[in-house]
Enzyme design. Structure first.
Site, short mmCIF file in Angstrom:
data_model
loop_
_atom_site.label_atom_id
_atom_site.label_comp_id
_atom_site.label_asym_id
_atom_site.label_seq_id
_atom_site.Cartn_x
_atom_site.Cartn_y
_atom_site.Cartn_z
N ARG A 22 -13.12 -7.27 4.54
CA ARG A 22 -14.43 -6.73 4.14
C ARG A 22 -14.99 -7.43 2.90
NH1 ARG A 22 -14.85 -2.73 7.95
NH2 ARG A 22 -13.02 -1.42 8.19
N SER A 69 -8.34 11.63 2.80
CA SER A 69 -7.94 10.48 3.61
C SER A 69 -7.74 10.89 5.05
CB SER A 69 -6.64 9.88 3.06
OG SER A 69 -6.01 9.11 4.06
N ASP A 112 -15.18 2.46 3.27
CA ASP A 112 -15.01 1.04 3.62
C ASP A 112 -16.27 0.22 3.32
OD1 ASP A 112 -12.45 1.52 4.50
OD2 ASP A 112 -13.06 1.87 6.58
N ARG A 128 0.82 -1.22 0.00
CA ARG A 128 0.00 0.00 0.00
C ARG A 128 0.86 1.27 0.00
NH1 ARG A 128 -4.69 -1.01 4.27
NH2 ARG A 128 -5.45 0.93 3.32
N ARG A 132 -10.12 -3.69 -4.12
CA ARG A 132 -11.50 -4.13 -3.85
C ARG A 132 -12.39 -4.03 -5.08
NH1 ARG A 132 -11.94 -1.77 2.37
NH2 ARG A 132 -11.03 -3.64 3.30
N LYS A 166 -6.81 -0.34 -0.97
CA LYS A 166 -7.20 -0.77 0.38
C LYS A 166 -6.50 -2.11 0.68
CE LYS A 166 -9.62 2.69 1.58
NZ LYS A 166 -9.12 3.55 2.64
N GLN A 171 -6.46 9.10 7.24
CA GLN A 171 -5.15 8.62 7.69
C GLN A 171 -4.08 9.67 7.40
OE1 GLN A 171 -4.66 4.74 5.95
NE2 GLN A 171 -6.36 3.87 7.13
C1 S3P Z 1 -9.46 5.19 8.44
C2 S3P Z 1 -9.51 5.91 7.28
C3 S3P Z 1 -9.87 5.34 5.98
C4 S3P Z 1 -10.53 3.97 6.11
C5 S3P Z 1 -9.82 3.11 7.10
C6 S3P Z 1 -9.82 3.76 8.47
C7 S3P Z 1 -9.07 5.86 9.69
O1 S3P Z 1 -8.70 5.20 5.20
O2 S3P Z 1 -10.57 3.33 4.86
O3 S3P Z 1 -10.44 1.84 7.21
O4 S3P Z 1 -9.30 5.30 10.78
O5 S3P Z 1 -8.53 6.98 9.62
P1 S3P Z 1 -8.14 6.41 4.29
O6 S3P Z 1 -7.69 7.47 5.19
O7 S3P Z 1 -6.98 5.81 3.54
O8 S3P Z 1 -9.26 6.80 3.39
#
Ligand code: S3P
Length: 435
Positions: free
Chosen positions: A390, A163, A314, A120, A345, A341, A165
């Site tokens: 998932r 995102s 998700d 990733r 997916r 992901k 994250q």
């Molecule tokens: C998440 C953010 C999402 C999501 C992941 C959890 C988080 O990812 O898909 O399961 O807890 O910040 P992305 O930030 O890559 O969209």
């Protein structure tokens, strides 16, 4: 471990899915960064979160699982040099948030993950954190990588992707950077980091840029706090979808997080004609919660608007299952993030849906599902999941309503987000068994 799902009458009952994964990761990370004790009630005890707990210990925090569903995290106000590689397992959230948090300290931390996480993209956090002053040894911008942190300066970062994250990595680094850190996203992503930072006493607010609010942090000292973890709407999506497509079902799903930035699937279900209501709304912790009441419904295909993608990122795999049972076409676009992901997916859902007799077109950034409506879904296939939790849960839900049973080739990764999924589903009458 292979699992088989077959139809076996209506689903009935009241259930409480496990705790929210995003909030659980953040509770441990903020607890590790804070001074004093953080008490977490209802933490998701799944592999992804266990990896974050192990990481927090390696960074010097004391993390213990207590009695009464409580976890205690005692931090020292900073992360210390870990003696070993931080193994994030399958979890992108653990990896990206912890890399951000570690960047703020004068330490060098090596991060690694499983085969899926190693594929990733990590450049999405390396870019903002490097601009702030962190240095990386990261061949190919992938895991394994080493981050060398410390002496950061705040930035205003325009993220090319919506995102949480990425946003969280920059905000967590910003807690220890000089000046202020602002993240501007193309669409708003889930805001649990910002909400929880406020609970931990951080200097966090929102800044208006061209009429849109964006999160901002300034250097902060966090103080341990009490966190309650509601049920995960991304996990609740599976029993909710099952109740919609298995005839005559009526299921109540209790204590579900209903943060608006997580509700895209539920909005889409309502547009498809789902009999779904939110009851007993409450907000005890700075995050809204409700009970969901769901009845089997005749569904119609939809095209969710592009801007909704981050709030259901998700949930696209399970949406494609609903779409297969709906009457008419469901067109999903703007969801290219699905390709990076835990697996690609889009490819995997297209392959599995076709194997179950559903007509699907693959797009670069989504897919078009030709719903079977009253004709029903055949099923009767063994699905390749490439270890994606998932994808596995989505096809097991499909098997509960298809004419022939569906087998998933490998269900062990379900434990990364939804421990004991098959037993949980048995609690509302679903037949999912080992084969
Ligand atoms: C998440 C953010 C999402 C999501 C992941 C959890 C988080 O990812 O898909 O399961 O807890 O910040 P992305 O930030 O890559 O969209």
């Amino acid at each position: 471990m292979r699992l088989k799902a077959r139809s076996d009458g209506p689903l009935k009952g009241r259930v409480r899915p496990p705790g929210d994964k995003s909030i659980s990761h953040r509770a441990i990370i903020l607890g590790a960064l804070a001074h004093g004790e953080t008490v977490v009630e209802g933490l998701l005890e799944a592999e992804d979160v266990q990896n974050t707990a192990k990481a927090a210990r390696l960074f010097g925090a004391n993390v213990v699982q207590g009695e009464d569903n409580l976890w205690r995290v005692t931090g020292a106000g900073s992360l210390t040099q870990p003696a070993e590689t931080i193994d994030c397992g399958n979890s992108g959230t653990a990896a990206r948030l912890l890399i951000g948090a570690a960047s703020a300290f004068p330490i060098s931390a090596r991060f690694d993950g499983d085969a899926s996480l190693r594929k990733r993209p990590m450049n999405r956090v390396i870019a903002p954190l490097s601009q702030m002053g962190a240095r990386f040894d990261s061949p190919n911008n992938r895991m394994p990588l080493i981050v060398h942190g410390g002496k950061l300066k705040g930035i205003t970062y325009r993220s090319p992707v919506a995102s949480a994250q990425v946003k969280s990595a920059a905000l967590l680094a910003g807690l220890g950077a000089e000046g202020e850190t602002v993240v501007i996203e193309p669409e708003r992503s889930r805001d649990h980091t910002e909400r929880m930072l406020a609970v931990f006493g951080a200097d966090v607010d929102q800044i208006d840029i061209d009429g849109v609010l964006h999160p901002r942090v300034r250097p902060s000292t966090l103080k341990g706090a009490r966190v309650y973890v509601p049920a995960d709407p991304s996990s609740a999506a599976f029993p909710a979808a099952a109740a919609l497509i298995v005839g005559k079902s009526e299921v109540v799903i209790e204590d579900v997080l209903i943060n608006p930035l997580r509700l895209g699937l539920y909005e889409t279900m309502l547009e498809m004609g789902a009999k779904l209501t939110f009851k007993e709304r409450r907000d005890p912790i700075g995050e809204p919660i409700a009970d969901l009441v769901i009845n089997a419904s005749e569904l119609t295909g939809v095209s969710p608007p592009l801007k909704r993608a981050p709030s259901m990122i998700d949930e696209f795999p399970i949406l494609t299952v609903l779409a297969a049972f709906a009457d008419g076409e469901t067109r999903i676009t703007g969801a290219g993030e699905l390709r990076v992901k835990e697996s690609d997916r889009i490819t995997l859902m297209v392959e599995g849906l076709r194997a179950c007799g559903v007509e699907v077109e693959e797009l670069d950034d989504g897919l078009v599902v030709h719903g079977r409506g009253p004709k029903g879904v055949r099923g009767g296939a063994e699905i390749r999941t490439l270890g994606d939790h998932r994808v596995a849960m989505s096809f097991l839900v499909m098997g509960l309503a298809s004419k022939e049973p569906i087998i998933v080739d490998d269900a062990h990764m379900i434990a990364t987000s939804f421990p004991d999924f098959a037993n949980f589903m048995a609690g509302i009458g679903a037949r999912i068994e080992d084969v």
